[in-house]
Design an enzyme around this catalytic site. Structure first.
Site, PDB file in Angstrom:
ATOM      1  N   LYS A  95       6.843   5.127  -5.592  1.00 45.36           N
ATOM      2  CA  LYS A  95       5.657   5.434  -4.780  1.00 45.36           C
ATOM      3  C   LYS A  95       5.143   6.824  -5.160  1.00 45.36           C
ATOM      4  O   LYS A  95       4.534   6.967  -6.205  1.00 45.36           O
ATOM      5  CB  LYS A  95       5.988   5.231  -3.309  1.00 45.36           C
ATOM      6  CG  LYS A  95       6.179   3.724  -3.075  1.00 45.36           C
ATOM      7  CD  LYS A  95       6.574   3.317  -1.710  1.00 45.36           C
ATOM      8  CE  LYS A  95       6.609   1.785  -1.669  1.00 45.36           C
ATOM      9  NZ  LYS A  95       7.778   1.241  -1.020  1.00 45.36           N
ATOM     10  N   SER A 136       5.154   0.898   6.496  1.00 49.11           N
ATOM     11  CA  SER A 136       4.128   0.805   5.456  1.00 49.11           C
ATOM     12  C   SER A 136       2.860   0.084   5.895  1.00 49.11           C
ATOM     13  O   SER A 136       1.829   0.234   5.264  1.00 49.11           O
ATOM     14  CB  SER A 136       4.707   0.125   4.228  1.00 49.11           C
ATOM     15  OG  SER A 136       5.188  -1.156   4.562  1.00 49.11           O
ATOM     16  N   HIS A 174       8.264   5.643   1.866  1.00 49.09           N
ATOM     17  CA  HIS A 174       6.885   6.140   1.984  1.00 49.09           C
ATOM     18  C   HIS A 174       6.824   7.580   2.480  1.00 49.09           C
ATOM     19  O   HIS A 174       5.734   8.096   2.746  1.00 49.09           O
ATOM     20  CB  HIS A 174       6.067   5.243   2.928  1.00 49.09           C
ATOM     21  CG  HIS A 174       5.618   3.963   2.296  1.00 49.09           C
ATOM     22  ND1 HIS A 174       4.494   3.857   1.504  1.00 49.09           N
ATOM     23  CD2 HIS A 174       6.166   2.724   2.320  1.00 49.09           C
ATOM     24  CE1 HIS A 174       4.359   2.621   1.084  1.00 49.09           C
ATOM     25  NE2 HIS A 174       5.353   1.902   1.559  1.00 49.09           N
TER      26      HIS A 174
HETATM   27  C1  LIG Z   1       8.519   0.007  -1.209  1.00 49.27           C
HETATM   28  C2  LIG Z   1       9.698   0.030  -0.342  1.00 49.27           C
HETATM   29  C3  LIG Z   1      10.968  -0.298  -0.833  1.00 49.27           C
HETATM   30  C4  LIG Z   1      11.171  -0.818  -2.233  1.00 49.27           C
HETATM   31  O1  LIG Z   1      11.088   0.202  -3.180  1.00 49.27           O
HETATM   32  P1  LIG Z   1      11.016  -0.201  -4.738  1.00 49.27           P
HETATM   33  O2  LIG Z   1      11.504   1.030  -5.409  1.00 49.27           O
HETATM   34  O3  LIG Z   1       9.616  -0.545  -5.034  1.00 49.27           O
HETATM   35  O4  LIG Z   1      11.954  -1.348  -4.928  1.00 49.27           O
HETATM   36  C5  LIG Z   1      12.041  -0.198   0.014  1.00 49.27           C
HETATM   37  N1  LIG Z   1      11.898   0.202   1.277  1.00 49.27           N
HETATM   38  C6  LIG Z   1      10.691   0.513   1.798  1.00 49.27           C
HETATM   39  C7  LIG Z   1      10.589   0.953   3.219  1.00 49.27           C
HETATM   40  C8  LIG Z   1       9.563   0.436   1.002  1.00 49.27           C
HETATM   41  O5  LIG Z   1       8.362   0.732   1.520  1.00 49.27           O
END
Ligand SMILES: *Cc1c(COP(=O)(O)O)cnc(C)c1O
Length: 394
Positions: free
Chosen positions: A241, A182, A210
């Site tokens: 996301k 990310s 992502h």
């Molecule tokens: C954003 C993210 C998460 C967490 O996801 P949420 O649904 O917001 O708890 C987990 N792993 C990765 C790689 C992320 O980028």
């Protein structure tokens, strides 16, 4: 008597002194290309709302309709009385969407990682983990009690080396990587990781948070992108996301999914996703299955923005996804740049140590299908003006 919480004040002051204190901005509008932030209208370059679904009329209508039929909360954990037919439908639709045997939905991507890792490995086992994996993978790994062996970022040769050195010490092994990272927007070399993992008798897990809605045919994710169907044992994903809602999903091998219904602690001990969230996610799957249009617009926007930023003379790092780091290096410069952009009406976060290594501070631009070309041009103009004023470009 001594103030037993005095240390918190000292720690907070240390964060402020180091420029590492989190100042949290407040939104007064829905997610979209533009936001009302702390009372100001700004162009949004910060959100993970890749496809613009966070305020999409079809998702809103689906959530409203479901609330009229089912109310709001599940009022129980899924294993007691919190599984509605809507939840089962989303489990099935996600399995079909991802092209896997089975899927199970949870409260978030974070809890999905906390569910999977401790269910699959424990004290007698090892987790081989990319050194830049997400915090929720790190926490899930610690909770499992397994030995954690880190390998160099996106480096299958280093993974092979540590597996050769240490695999023999453990009963089971699991290899885990983020799909898209990310902070840099680079993508794990999953075919090579699969090749190394399968030879070492290890479970392969990828966190596609992502990648979902972004990579692969119509946003089906990293496994589809690399055509590795049936080869990755377990994928974790999020609805927070590209899906624009909130929630988590674990998809893959049917035995793993069945095991999580019995042993996934956040599944067993934390309540299910709410009704409007589940219904909105179902509408998001409908949209993605009907048309590639939003995913295509996301990528067209990404290519346009990156090309123009590079033409201006900015360094956009090693990103191959809509996550566009604008590399600045110096922490103070990144803060100053972000502040000047905000004053120019563009909301782009500065990311610095400890989120990224020292000396690699950057602004992180999140491109979305919600941006119009003129939105992107507006952002580019602000980057050009601020970049020249601060001497980053000439
Ligand atoms: C954003 C993210 C998460 C967490 O996801 P949420 O649904 O917001 O708890 C987990 N792993 C990765 C790689 C992320 O980028």
């Amino acid at each position: 008597m001594a103030d037993k919480l005095a240390w918190i004040g000292e720690e907070l002051q240390a964060l402020r002194d180091a420029g590492l204190y989190n100042h949290i901005r407040t939104l007064g509008s829905p997610q979209g290309a533009w936001l009302q932030v702390d009372g100001q209208r700004v162009l949004n370059f910060c959100s993970n709302n890749y496809l613009g679904l966070a305020n999409h009329p079809r998702l809103l209508a689906a959530a409203e309709e479901a609330m009229r039929k089912y109310g709001l909360g599940p009022a129980a954990v899924r294993s007691i009385a919190g599984t509605m037919d809507l939840h089962v439908e989303l489990d099935k639709r996600m399995a079909a969407f991802k092209g896997v045997e089975a899927a199970i939905t949870l409260q978030s991507g974070f809890t999905a990682n906390l569910a999977v890792l401790p269910a699959l490995v424990d004290k007698e086992d090892a987790i081989f983990s990319d050194e830049l994996n997400h915090a929720s993978i790190i926490d899930g790994s610690r909770l499992s009690g397994a030995t954690i062996v880190r390998y160099k970022h996106c480096d299958p040769a280093d993974l092979q080396r540590v597996l050769a050195e240490r695999r023999g010490e453990f009963r089971r092994a699991l290899v885990v990587t983020d799909g898209v990272f990310s902070m840099d927007g680079d993508v794990a070399p999953l075919p090579e990781i699969y090749a190394v993992t399968s030879k070492a008798d290890a479970i392969l897990m990828v966190d596609d948070a992502h990648g979902e809605g972004v990579l692969g045919k119509g946003g089906r994710g990293i496994v589809d992108h690399f055509d590795l169907h049936g080869k990755v044992d377990v994928e974790v994903g999020t609805f927070s996301k590209a899906f624009g809602v909130v929630g988590g999903v674990v998809a893959g091998n049917a035995r793993i999914v069945e095991w999580l219904r019995q042993r996934g602690r956040p599944f067993l001990f934390s309540s299910a996703m709410t009704v409007p969230d589940v219904a909105a996610c179902l509408a998001a799957v409908d949209l993605l299955e009907e048309s590639n249009e939003l995913v295509e617009r996301l990528w067209a926007n990404t290519e346009f923005f990156k090309k123009e930023m590079q033409a201006l003379g900015f360094d956009t790092g090693k990103s191959v996804t809509p996550i566009t780091p604008v590399m600045l290096g110096d922490e103070q410069l990144a803060q100053k740049f972000s502040k000047a952009m905000f004053e120019a009406g563009v909301f782009a976060m500065a990311i610095a140590f400890p989120t990224v290594p020292r000396g690699t501070a950057r602004l992180r631009v999140m491109i979305s299908a919600a941006h119009s070309t003129s939105d992107l041009e507006h952002g580019l103009q602000a980057f050009a003006d601020v970049g020249r004023k601060l001497g980053v470009i000439s």
